[in-house]
Design a protein around this motif. Structure first.
Motif, PDB file in Angstrom:
ATOM      1  N   ALA A  75       0.820  -1.196  -0.168  1.00 23.55           N
ATOM      2  CA  ALA A  75       0.069  -0.321   0.010  1.00 23.55           C
ATOM      3  C   ALA A  75       0.715   0.840  -0.221  1.00 23.55           C
ATOM      4  O   ALA A  75       1.870   1.321   0.796  1.00 23.55           O
ATOM      5  CB  ALA A  75      -0.562   0.106   1.496  1.00 23.55           C
ATOM      6  N   ARG A  76       0.556   2.475  -0.655  1.00 20.40           N
ATOM      7  CA  ARG A  76       0.889   3.569  -1.117  1.00 20.40           C
ATOM      8  C   ARG A  76       0.389   4.261   0.660  1.00 20.40           C
ATOM      9  O   ARG A  76      -0.204   5.602   0.457  1.00 20.40           O
ATOM     10  CB  ARG A  76       0.927   4.195  -2.035  1.00 20.40           C
ATOM     11  N   ILE A  77       1.191   4.318   1.601  1.00 21.65           N
ATOM     12  CA  ILE A  77       0.616   5.259   2.520  1.00 21.65           C
ATOM     13  C   ILE A  77       0.495   6.683   2.493  1.00 21.65           C
ATOM     14  O   ILE A  77       0.699   7.564   3.502  1.00 21.65           O
ATOM     15  CB  ILE A  77       1.410   4.683   3.837  1.00 21.65           C
ATOM     16  N   HIS A  78       1.869   7.036   2.134  1.00 19.06           N
ATOM     17  CA  HIS A  78       2.905   8.385   0.985  1.00 19.06           C
ATOM     18  C   HIS A  78       0.986   8.469   0.051  1.00 19.06           C
ATOM     19  O   HIS A  78       0.747  10.450   0.521  1.00 19.06           O
ATOM     20  CB  HIS A  78       3.353   8.475   1.068  1.00 19.06           C
ATOM     21  N   GLN A  79      -0.035   8.252  -0.554  1.00 18.53           N
ATOM     22  CA  GLN A  79      -0.565   9.029  -1.202  1.00 18.53           C
ATOM     23  C   GLN A  79      -1.865  10.226  -0.872  1.00 18.53           C
ATOM     24  O   GLN A  79      -1.737  10.962  -1.454  1.00 18.53           O
ATOM     25  CB  GLN A  79      -1.130   7.705  -1.900  1.00 18.53           C
ATOM     26  N   HIS A  80      -2.064   9.223   0.436  1.00 18.69           N
ATOM     27  CA  HIS A  80      -2.983  10.895   0.774  1.00 18.69           C
ATOM     28  C   HIS A  80      -2.682  11.952   0.968  1.00 18.69           C
ATOM     29  O   HIS A  80      -3.109  13.056   0.939  1.00 18.69           O
ATOM     30  CB  HIS A  80      -3.831   9.713   2.505  1.00 18.69           C
ATOM     31  N   ASP A  81      -0.926  11.419   1.997  1.00 25.88           N
ATOM     32  CA  ASP A  81      -0.003  13.668   1.775  1.00 25.88           C
ATOM     33  C   ASP A  81      -0.276  14.081   1.268  1.00 25.88           C
ATOM     34  O   ASP A  81      -0.179  15.289   0.810  1.00 25.88           O
ATOM     35  CB  ASP A  81       0.917  12.896   2.822  1.00 25.88           C
ATOM     36  N   PHE A  82      -0.002  12.972  -0.224  1.00 22.26           N
ATOM     37  CA  PHE A  82       0.742  13.493  -1.745  1.00 22.26           C
ATOM     38  C   PHE A  82      -0.595  14.543  -2.295  1.00 22.26           C
ATOM     39  O   PHE A  82      -0.717  15.136  -3.039  1.00 22.26           O
ATOM     40  CB  PHE A  82       1.047  12.498  -2.616  1.00 22.26           C
ATOM     41  N   ARG A  83      -1.632  13.482  -2.133  1.00 21.96           N
ATOM     42  CA  ARG A  83      -3.320  13.848  -3.015  1.00 21.96           C
ATOM     43  C   ARG A  83      -2.619  15.464  -1.731  1.00 21.96           C
ATOM     44  O   ARG A  83      -3.776  16.719  -2.885  1.00 21.96           O
ATOM     45  CB  ARG A  83      -4.020  12.798  -2.527  1.00 21.96           C
ATOM     46  N   GLU A  84      -3.463  15.691  -1.206  1.00 21.14           N
ATOM     47  CA  GLU A  84      -3.493  16.616  -0.442  1.00 21.14           C
ATOM     48  C   GLU A  84      -2.777  17.726  -0.393  1.00 21.14           C
ATOM     49  O   GLU A  84      -3.274  19.203  -0.735  1.00 21.14           O
ATOM     50  CB  GLU A  84      -3.683  16.507   1.183  1.00 21.14           C
ATOM     51  N   HIS A  85      -1.787  17.687  -1.262  1.00 20.50           N
ATOM     52  CA  HIS A  85      -0.689  18.426  -1.045  1.00 20.50           C
ATOM     53  C   HIS A  85      -0.895  19.195  -2.820  1.00 20.50           C
ATOM     54  O   HIS A  85      -1.073  20.404  -3.052  1.00 20.50           O
ATOM     55  CB  HIS A  85       0.605  18.670  -1.107  1.00 20.50           C
ATOM     56  N   VAL A  86      -0.790  17.949  -3.528  1.00 18.42           N
ATOM     57  CA  VAL A  86      -1.471  18.219  -4.983  1.00 18.42           C
ATOM     58  C   VAL A  86      -2.428  19.459  -4.799  1.00 18.42           C
ATOM     59  O   VAL A  86      -2.615  20.165  -5.756  1.00 18.42           O
ATOM     60  CB  VAL A  86      -1.353  16.911  -5.951  1.00 18.42           C
ATOM     61  N   LEU A  87      -3.633  18.785  -4.295  1.00 20.75           N
ATOM     62  CA  LEU A  87      -4.869  19.349  -4.974  1.00 20.75           C
ATOM     63  C   LEU A  87      -4.667  20.877  -4.338  1.00 20.75           C
ATOM     64  O   LEU A  87      -5.725  21.751  -4.961  1.00 20.75           O
ATOM     65  CB  LEU A  87      -5.838  18.612  -4.324  1.00 20.75           C
TER      66      LEU A  87
END
Length: 207
Positions: A75-87
Motif C-alpha cells: 500500500a502507498r501510505i504516502h498517497q494521501h499526503d501527496f493528494r492533499e498537497h497536490v490538490l
C-alpha cells in the motif's frame, strides 16, 4: 497440484518471512486451497479460508459462486499526503478542465510512483479529474514540456459526444491551472519524459 485442486484437498501454505538478512523463518497458513491453475505459465491461485470451498458446479444454473483469495499487497501510505498537497497547490481544480470538485479530483503522478524517479512531490504531480487522470495514464491525453495538451489519435477516431466534450475540446490548449508557487509547477523534464511515452503510443497507433 491439479489433483489437489480437483479434489479440494486442504494444503498447508508455508509463508516465508525474512526479518533480517541472516534470518529466515516460516509460519503455516492452514487450510489453503488451490482455486485456479494456469497450466501454460505453471501458476496457481491459493485461497486461504477456514472452511472448504463449495464443490458444486453452478455454471448451468446461472448462479455465480462467491470465491475469495487472500493476497499480500503493498500500500502507498504516502498517497494521501501527496493528494492533499497536490490538490491544495492546484486550488482544488483539474489542471485540464477546471473542474472544482474535490471528490472527483485525483493526484496524478507525472513520473509513475512505481519508478524510482516518481517522487511524491507536487512538482511531480498534476491535479486531474478522474476522466483526465485515466486518459493521462493510458496515453489518450498527453501534456508536453510547455504544458500544452495533446489528444491521442485513437481517441480522435471515436467520435462521440462524451469524447468531444471530455477530451477533444482541450486538444492544443494549455493547462488551465498550475500552482502559484513556481517551485510547485509541474516539472518540465518530467512532463517531457511522460510525453515520450505518449508519442510512442501514438507511433504504434499511426503505424
Amino acid at each position: 497440484m491439479k489433483v489437489a485442486a480437483d479434489q479440494n484437498y486442504p494444503l498447508a501454505w508455508l509463508v516465508g518471512v525474512k526479518p533480517t538478512k541472516s534470518t529466515l523463518f516460516y509460519y503455516p497458513r492452514f487450510p489453503a486451497y488451490i482455486v485456479d491453475i494456469d497450466i501454460r505459465n505453471a501458476e496457481f491461485i491459493i485461497a486461504i479460508d477456514e472452511t472448504t470451498p463449495p464443490t458444486s458446479d453452478h455454471r448451468n444454473s446461472g448462479q455465480i459462486e462467491k470465491k475469495y483469495v487472500s493476497r499480500w499487497t503493498k500500500a502507498r501510505i504516502h498517497q494521501h499526503d501527496f493528494r492533499e498537497h497536490v490538490l491544495s497547490a492546484y486550488q482544488i481544480s483539474c489542471a485540464v478542465c477546471d473542474l472544482p470538485h474535490a471528490q472527483l479530483l485525483e493526484a496524478s503522478h507525472i513520473i509513475a510512483d512505481s519508478r524510482e524517479a516518481g517522487v511524491p512531490e507536487v512538482s511531480n504531480g498534476l491535479a486531474l479529474c478522474r476522466l483526465h487522470h485515466t486518459a493521462y495514464d493510458r496515453h489518450l491525453l498527453g501534456i508536453d514540456a510547455n504544458r500544452r495538451i495533446h489528444v491521442a489519435t485513437r481517441a480522435k477516431r471515436i467520435e462521440t459526444a462524451h469524447l468531444q466534450t471530455g477530451l477533444l475540446t482541450f486538444d492544443g490548449r494549455s493547462l488551465t491551472h498550475v500552482p502559484a508557487s513556481k517551485q510547485m509547477h509541474p516539472d518540465g523534464d518530467r512532463l517531457a519524459e511522460h510525453f515520450k511515452d505518449f508519442l510512442r503510443a501514438e507511433e504504434q497507433t499511426v503505424g
